[in-house]
Design an enzyme around this catalytic site. Structure first.
Site, PDB file in Angstrom:
ATOM      1  N   LYS A  77      -2.200  30.248  11.137  1.00  0.00           N
ATOM      2  CA  LYS A  77      -3.120  29.371  11.880  1.00  0.00           C
ATOM      3  C   LYS A  77      -4.370  30.159  12.263  1.00  0.00           C
ATOM      4  O   LYS A  77      -4.281  31.336  12.651  1.00  0.00           O
ATOM      5  CB  LYS A  77      -2.406  28.852  13.133  1.00  0.00           C
ATOM      6  CG  LYS A  77      -3.164  27.793  13.924  1.00  0.00           C
ATOM      7  CD  LYS A  77      -2.283  27.260  15.059  1.00  0.00           C
ATOM      8  CE  LYS A  77      -2.948  26.185  15.892  1.00  0.00           C
ATOM      9  NZ  LYS A  77      -2.073  25.657  16.954  1.00  0.00           N
TER      10      LYS A  77
ATOM     11  N   SER B 167      -1.556  20.624  17.156  1.00  0.00           N
ATOM     12  CA  SER B 167      -2.788  21.166  16.639  1.00  0.00           C
ATOM     13  C   SER B 167      -2.624  22.028  15.395  1.00  0.00           C
ATOM     14  O   SER B 167      -3.604  22.294  14.705  1.00  0.00           O
ATOM     15  CB  SER B 167      -3.473  22.003  17.716  1.00  0.00           C
ATOM     16  OG  SER B 167      -2.679  23.139  18.048  1.00  0.00           O
TER      17      SER B 167
ATOM     18  N   SER C 113       2.489  21.761  19.566  1.00  0.00           N
ATOM     19  CA  SER C 113       1.641  21.909  18.380  1.00  0.00           C
ATOM     20  C   SER C 113       2.304  22.433  17.131  1.00  0.00           C
ATOM     21  O   SER C 113       1.678  22.451  16.074  1.00  0.00           O
ATOM     22  CB  SER C 113       0.458  22.812  18.693  1.00  0.00           C
ATOM     23  OG  SER C 113      -0.548  22.046  19.259  1.00  0.00           O
TER      24      SER C 113
HETATM   25  N1  GLN Z   1      -1.267  18.264  21.792  1.00  0.00           N
HETATM   26  C1  GLN Z   1      -1.200  19.101  22.957  1.00  0.00           C
HETATM   27  C2  GLN Z   1      -2.582  19.321  23.472  1.00  0.00           C
HETATM   28  O1  GLN Z   1      -3.455  18.712  22.980  1.00  0.00           O
HETATM   29  C3  GLN Z   1      -0.530  20.386  22.611  1.00  0.00           C
HETATM   30  C4  GLN Z   1      -1.394  21.338  21.907  1.00  0.00           C
HETATM   31  C5  GLN Z   1      -0.723  22.618  21.552  1.00  0.00           C
HETATM   32  O2  GLN Z   1       0.506  22.729  21.614  1.00  0.00           O
HETATM   33  N2  GLN Z   1      -1.538  23.610  21.238  1.00  0.00           N
HETATM   34  O3  GLN Z   1      -2.816  20.082  24.351  1.00  0.00           O
END
Ligand code: GLN
Length: 488
Positions: free
Chosen positions: A78, A153, A177
């Site tokens: 990532k 994400s 995410s």
């Molecule tokens: N979808 C969640 C957010 O928008 C989690 C994001 C993540 O785990 N980095 O914060």
């Protein structure tokens, strides 16, 4: 890539000399060249670095030297994890030209294990989002249906594996995410216990929640990748000092007298009907495996999403203060230093990141701190107590990973609250710091994958892997391959 192969068996073939690591890597790039135009998983590729590693693997294999676990298996990373000498953009304009001056600890570990790093994958800007649509770089598409999101994400890392571009990838999980995109892309994703994997060199979003987390196409490959990246690191003050068990050694052991808990607040009600049905089916599978099933209430779950968006944004507003046009990345010259800060941040950050910085700054400001941040901390403690109570009676808790399967690109983009609610099942796990895994448990009517989340007490990864392995064997839901891209 040979989509039907597991990372562990590929590694065995490389070890035995049946296949060369260079040839495997070339197959990975060939697949990327063929499909990534459509999928959009990668922000950048690191061919030279990957080739050096693959050549080293082949040299060692030829010389009969011992090869570390997973050596030779291509890995995607990532784009918020540092790889020295390569860009770390966090899919943000503010870091578009930033080169990592050092390796993250997880990067160092995968390099020591000789996994060729093929490239950096797309994400929601600074890991804020659930669809990868908040990227300033590009759209990533779900390999199961190119009109749909891969989740987020870590959508790029999930799509890369689902599309057969690599067999393994790393993401980061702050509120879901890795587990949510794993669910939406038919993969296995594990969020480790907070502190099990070093955060050094992972660009911080919400430091008390972030964990680097592995993706793979089956449970054993996921366990192997966790084995590679887990362990104490004195460069991360929240790193746990402990011996890491051999996850693969115990993974096939039967799970006797398993006690499973269902959370009444997350039992599928109100979720997409096919998700609820697949969850019921999963419960039946566990019963057939001899498990006893209990239902629990974890009442504070109803406050988890709200608390998370106070705590995570508060931490993010502080962590992102460093991107000021002076120390990192983009600089937009202003009339004075203050003007430079403002112009740089106005131009460098996208709308979701700005929204979160404002929300976080607001909830931390004096006068509001107790009402918001203080309250959210209390909820976090309540949640922890409620989960602790559950562990006195059950081994693990299960629920659907995501209330829906992959949604259409654009469907939720302008409705942040509905996007935030897609993390209802994953967020409590980060707030409490426990581990949780998402594994495939079925498909909806459109043949889109559905994920099952299994949560356990702190440091129960070994048990989570064993239970997941038993489920995977019982259902045969492993190494899933989307039909859409097989013709390419
Ligand atoms: N979808 C969640 C957010 O928008 C989690 C994001 C993540 O785990 N980095 O914060």
């Amino acid at each position: 890539m040979n989509e039907h192969l597991s990372a562990l068996s590929l590694h065995e073939q490389i070890k035995s000399g049946e296949r060369s690591a260079v040839e495997v890597l070339e197959a990975s790039y060939k697949r990327i060249d063929a499909v990534d135009q459509q999928v959009g998983a990668f922000n950048s590729l690191s061919r030279e670095l990957a080739m050096q590693t693959a050549e080293e693997v082949d040299r060692k294999a030829k010389a009969g030297d011992a090869l570390p676990l997973l050596a030779g298996v291509p890995l995607a990373v990532k784009d918020n994890i540092n790889v020295q000498g390569y860009a770390t953009t966090c899919s943000s304009k503010i870091l578009q030209d930033y080169l990592s001056p050092y390796d993250a600890t997880v990067t160092r570990k995968v390099k020591e294990h000789l996994l060729p790093i093929v490239g950096k994958t797309n994400l929601d800007e600074f890991a804020m989002g659930s669809s990868t649509e908040n990227s300033a770089t590009k759209i990533t598409r779900n390999p199961w249906d190119l009109e749909r999101v891969p989740g987020g994400s870590s959508g790029g890392s999930a799509a890369a594996v689902a599309a057969g571009e690599t067999l393994l990838s790393l993401g980061s999980d702050t509120g879901g995410s890795v587990r949510q995109p794993a669910a939406l892309c038919g993969l296995v994703g594990l969020k480790p216990t907070y502190g099990l994997v070093s955060r050094y060199g992972l660009v911080a979003f919400a430091s008390s929640l972030d964990q680097v987390s592995p993706f793979a196409r089956n449970v054993k490959d996921t366990a192997a990748l966790l084995q590679v990246i887990a362990g104490f690191d004195d460069r991360d003050s929240t790193s746990l000092k402990l011996d890491i068990p051999n996850y693969l050694q115990s993974i096939d052991k039967p799970v006797d007298q398993l006690k499973i808990g269902i959370i009444s607040e997350l039992n599928g009600d109100g979720m997409q009907p096919e998700v609820a049905a697949a969850f019921q089916q999963a419960i039946e599978t566990f019963k057939k495996l001899g498990a006893k099933v209990h239902t629990f209430s974890i009442p504070s779950i109803k406050y988890a999403v709200a608390s998370y968006y106070i705590l995570a944004t508060a931490e993010a507003s502080s962590n992102l203060a460093r991107f000021d046009g002076v120390r990192y990345g983009l600089r937009v010259e202003g009339e004075n230093i203050y003007d430079t800060y403002c112009k740089t941040r106005a131009e460098g950050f996208g709308p979701e990141v700005k929204r979160r910085i404002m929300l976080g700054t607001f909830s931390l400001s004096s006068g509001y701190y107790d009402a918001y941040y203080g309250k959210a901390q209390k909820i976090r403690k309540l949640l922890k107590n409620e989960f602790d109570k559950a562990w006195q009676q059950v081994d693990v808790l299960i629920c659907p990973t995501s209330p829906t399967t992959a949604f259409k690109i654009g469907e939720k983009k302008d409705d942040p609250v509905s996007m935030y609610l897609s993390d209802i099942a994953t967020i409590p796990v980060n707030l409490v710091g426990i581990p949780a895994i998402s594994i495939p448990c079925g498909f909806d009517n459109l043949k889109l994958p559905i994920g099952l989340q299994i949560m356990g007490p702190h440091l129960s990864e070994e048990k989570l892997f064993r239970i997941s392995q038993a489920f995977e064997t019982a259902t045969g839901l492993a190494n899933l391959t989307p039909a859409e891209l097989t013709a390419v």
